[in-house]
Structure formats: C-alpha cells, structure tokens
Motif scaffolding. Structure first.
Motif: not given
Length: 123
Positions: A77-80, A107-111, A26-31, A85-86
């Motif tokens: 967070l879910h949207a990120v 997996g984390l988004a769905n979880g 999450l941290r890596d994806a946000l930045l 992915h795309s």
C-alpha cells in the motif's frame, strides 16, 4: 483528508481502519496501478506485487474499512501511494484520473508509516 489511519497490533499483523477518503484513495490507486498497460513486471517494480495481489488487496479494502494486514501488505500500500505520484505529468492529471491530489497520497503514505510505527511500539 485525514492522513493517519487507525492502526493497532494484532498478532503478527496489524488491524487497520481506513476512514472516509483514505479507503477510496487506496482502492482507486490499487486498481489504477494493477491495470497499467506496461504489464506485470513494471507493476511489480512499482508496487512490490503483481496485478493479482493488488486486485486482492483492493477486494480486501472494498469489503470493509477495518482490515487485518501483514507488514508486506502495508508495504505494498505504501509503495502504491508513492509510486502513483511519479506517473502523472501534472497535479491536474493526477486529480482527473484518481479524484485526489498528490498531497493526499503522500500524506496517507507518511501517516500509514507513523501509525504502524506507533502501533508496533505500543505492543
């Protein structure tokens, strides 16, 4: 990587504990998304929030693995997780840039959604 964070209802928000690699992803994806060269409007469409809010969420997640988040924060967070992915032509490029696999983000988004739904139902 475990798909589901630990979530419980706390007031009008949710107490969330991300464990192990979940928080790092999450941290890596946000930045990564906050610093896209396309600019603020594109980032806002992808994430539902501008770079400043993504950086604040990054700071919140960096301070502790256990945080209280609003439904809006969880939506971001879910949207990120789904948006990143795309943005890569291949699984290899995704892994090279973020250090995770696309299936980890999915997996984390769905979880996250399942855990929030369960916590909301228990309240």
């Amino acid at each position: 990587m475990r798909d589901r964070p630990f979530v419980r209802r706390e007031g009008t928000g949710f107490s969330v504990r991300f464990v192990g690699a979940q928080c790092a992803l999450l941290r890596d994806a946000l930045l990564w998304l906050a610093h896209r060269r396309e600019g603020d409007p594109a980032v806002t469409v992808w994430a539902g929030a501008g770079p400043e809010r993504l950086e604040r969420l990054h700071g919140t997640l960096s301070a502790d693995e256990h945080v209280v988040l609003t439904a809006d924060d969880l939506h971001i967070l879910h949207a990120v997780l789904l948006s990143i992915h795309s943005m890569f032509a291949s699984e290899e490029a995704f892994h090279t840039q973020l250090g995770f696999y696309r299936e980890n983000a999915f997996g984390l988004a769905n979880g996250l959604v399942r855990a929030v739904q369960e916590a909301a139902s228990d309240a």
